[in-house]
Structure formats: C-alpha cells, structure tokens
Scaffold this motif. Structure first.
Motif: not given
Length: 214
Positions: A154-158
């Motif tokens: 999720x961090x990478x997507x954000x």
C-alpha cells in the motif's frame, strides 16, 4: 541431519527477507534524494519489514527445531509482539513527519519518486505472493510478516500516486496526505494483529489454568 544452509533456503521468509532488505536500502537513499516523505515512510516501513521477516525467519527456524514443544508458541508470540510494536513506531514517525510537511511543504522530485515507488511495488507484489503461496501453518508469525508486506505494498501504491500527482500538477501536499493514509491503513492492520496476539495469550493462559486443575 540437515545442514543449516538448507533449512535456511527452505525457510519461507528467507528470500523475501533478502529482497526487501536490499530494496529498503535503495529506497531509503531514494527518499532522501527525492525529498519524498511517501518514499521515506515506505523505506522505513521496508526496514521494519526486513526486521519483521528476519524475526519471522528466526521464529520459524526455532519452531522447526523445537518440533512442537511449548517453546515455539512462546517464540512466535514474542516475535509477533515485537513486530506490532515496530509497526506502531513506524506509524507514529510517519504521522509526525507528515504533519510537519503539511505545515511546510518540501519540493519533491515527482518523476524519480514514481520510478522508485514502481520498483517497490513490484518487489512487494513478488514477496506478498511468495508469502501467500507458502502453504502450511499460517500462525501469528506468518500473519505479522504478511501484514508488514501488505502495508508496504500500500505504501508503494501511495508513493507512486504521490509521485504521479506531483509530476503532473506540482501539488506537494499530496505526499504527506497519502503518507497519513498509509499510516491509517497500517494502524488497522496492527490493531488486528494485536487482537490476535491478545487472543493467543488468553488462550495460553487458559491452557495453563486448565493444566493446573488436572
């Protein structure tokens, strides 16, 4: 007698651990270089991930050695508690840093953030699939490790979204805003893990209690 090297390779957490550790170091420097909090937050998260996977690897190793005596659940519980504490520390750091950046936005190099975040996303998907496909007992240990990796994904997507928005519009606030969103998602995961740790501990206490009565 199996060599320890062989059991390391059979350890489901070994390859994810190596991949994530290498990427975390790269992403950390990338985050400093591009000034992106979403990347830095993701990198810190990756480091805590690598640590979590290292602990999970250790716990799995201890458990395969112990072969079902009472020690293994104790190791697993301890590791899971450390992991939960780690995640909370990462969340607090991201929130403090994000609030500061909302007050004083910093220049972020959007195009590089996108590239680094995209690599991170691919790394996380590979690791998440590897952990997900690892059949066998999915204990607290496995859940904690998987949670770290999903939070990371999720961090990478954000970070990718932040890079894209900054690149297209120059709107710098998106970086800390998405970072806060990541920390909220992480918090939900951590609370779930803490709940499971609590039930596991309550279950152990009950077992000890029953043990005394017999």
């Amino acid at each position: 007698m199996k060599s320890s090297h062989q059991s390391q390779l059979k350890n489901p957490f070994f390859i994810p651990f190596i991949i994530i550790l290498i990427f975390a170091i790269g992403e950390f420097f990338g985050g400093i270089w591009t000034q992106s909090l979403a990347l830095l937050g993701d990198a810190w998260h990756m480091f805590s991930d690598a640590f979590a996977l290292g602990l999970a690897m250790f716990a799995a190793h201890q458990m395969s050695k112990a072969n079902g005596n009472g020690q293994n659940s104790k190791v697993e519980l301890t590791v899971s508690i450390i992991n939960a504490a780690l995640m909370i520390a990462v969340i607090i750091w991201i929130v403090i840093e994000a609030i500061e950046r909302i007050s004083y936005p910093r220049e972020v190099v959007g195009s590089y953030v996108m590239i680094i975040a995209l690599i991170g996303l691919i790394v996380n998907i590979i690791v998440a699939m590897q952990l997900h496909h690892d059949h066998g007992e999915k204990g607290l240990n496995h859940q904690a490790a998987f949670l770290h990796v999903i939070g990371d994904l999720l961090g990478s997507v954000a970070a990718l979204a932040a890079g894209l928005v900054i690149y297209l519009t120059g709107w710098l606030l998106i970086d800390p805003i998405l970072s806060l969103l990541i920390s909220l998602l992480l918090l939900i995961g951590v609370l779930n893990l803490i709940k499971n740790i609590w039930f596991a501990m309550a279950g152990k206490r009950r077992d000890i209690h029953h043990g005394h009565h017999h």
